[in-house]
Scaffold this motif. Structure first.
Motif: not given
Length: 197
Positions: A160-162, A181-185, A192-197
Motif C-alpha cells: 500500500p502506498i500514499t 521507499l524502503m529506505a524512507d518508511v 506516520p501522519a506527516m508522511v501520508a497524503d
C-alpha cells in the motif's frame, strides 16, 4: 495440469514456503475464470512478526495480457502487515486482495511487478494509502515464483502506498522506487501522519 491440480500444488507450495495458515477467507463467483479465490492468513509468531495474507486461485489461468507489453502469466498476491490484526481487519485486507486479484479479468490487463494500481478507499490498516505498488520480493529471503513442474506462478507483493508515493513511483524505475521507499518508511506498517497524503 488441470486447474484443480494446479491450485492444489499452489496451496502445497505456499504451505511449504511460508508455513501453515492460521485462517482463511473464501470468495466465490469472481470474474472470468476465478470461480473461487481463497485468501490465506498467517498470524505473527516468534519467527515472523508479520500478519501475512496470500491469495490462492488467481493463478487458475494466466492473466489476460491486454495492452501491457510482455507475456501474460499466472500469479498470486501477497501482503505482509507488521503485527497482529483483528479478525475484522484480516477480513478487510482479504477482501481488498480479492478485489485486486479480480482486476485482470475485469480490465483485460495483467498485473505485474512495478505496476501501481489505485483503489477506491484507504487500504485496510494502511490509512492514507489509496494505491498499491506491486513488487517482486521485498526481501532477499522471499521467493519470486512458485515452480510447479512445467508451470510457474509469480508472487506479487502488494505494498500500500500514499498518493505522493504513487506520484513518485510514476517518475522512477520500479527498482529505484521500491529501494528508496524502503529506505524512507516501513512498508509493512501504516505511514506516520506527516508522511501520508
Amino acid at each position: 495440469m488441470t486447474a484443480p491440480a494446479l491450485l492444489r500444488d499452489v496451496h502445497r507450495a505456499l504451505h511449504d514456503t511460508f508455513g501453515p495458515e492460521d485462517d482463511g477467507y473464501t470468495y466465490l463467483g469472481g470474474p472470468g475464470p476465478i470461480d473461487r479465490l481463497d485468501v490465506l492468513v498467517r498470524r505473527p509468531c516468534a519467527r515472523d512478526p508479520m500478519t501475512s495474507s496470500i491469495t490462492v486461485g488467481m493463478s487458475i489461468e494466466p492473466m489476460p495480457a491486454g495492452d501491457a507489453p510482455g507475456d501474460s502469466r499466472r500469479a498470486e498476491l501477497r501482503l505482509a502487515r507488521r503485527g497482529g490484526l483483528t479478525v475484522a481487519e484480516e477480513e478487510a485486507v482479504a477482501q481488498q486482495l480479492a478485489n485486486i486479484a479480480a482486476h485482470p479479468w475485469i480490465t483485460g490487463n495483467r498485473l505485474d511487478w512495478g505496476h501501481t494500481l489505485g483503489i477506491d478507499t484507504d487500504f485496510p490498516t494502511f490509512p492514507g494509502c489509496r494505491a498499491v505498488f506491486l513488487s517482486g520480493p521485498a526481501t532477499a529471503d522471499m521467493p519470486d515464483c512458485l515452480y510447479l513442474g512445467e508451470e510457474s506462478v509469480r508472487i506479487i507483493t502488494v505494498i500500500p502506498i500514499t498518493g505522493g508515493e504513487r506520484a513518485r513511483a510514476a517518475t522512477m524505475r520500479p527498482v529505484d522506487f521500491i529501494t528508496e521507499l524502503m529506505a524512507d518508511v516501513d512498508i509493512h506498517s501504516e505511514r506516520p501522519a506527516m508522511v501520508a497524503d
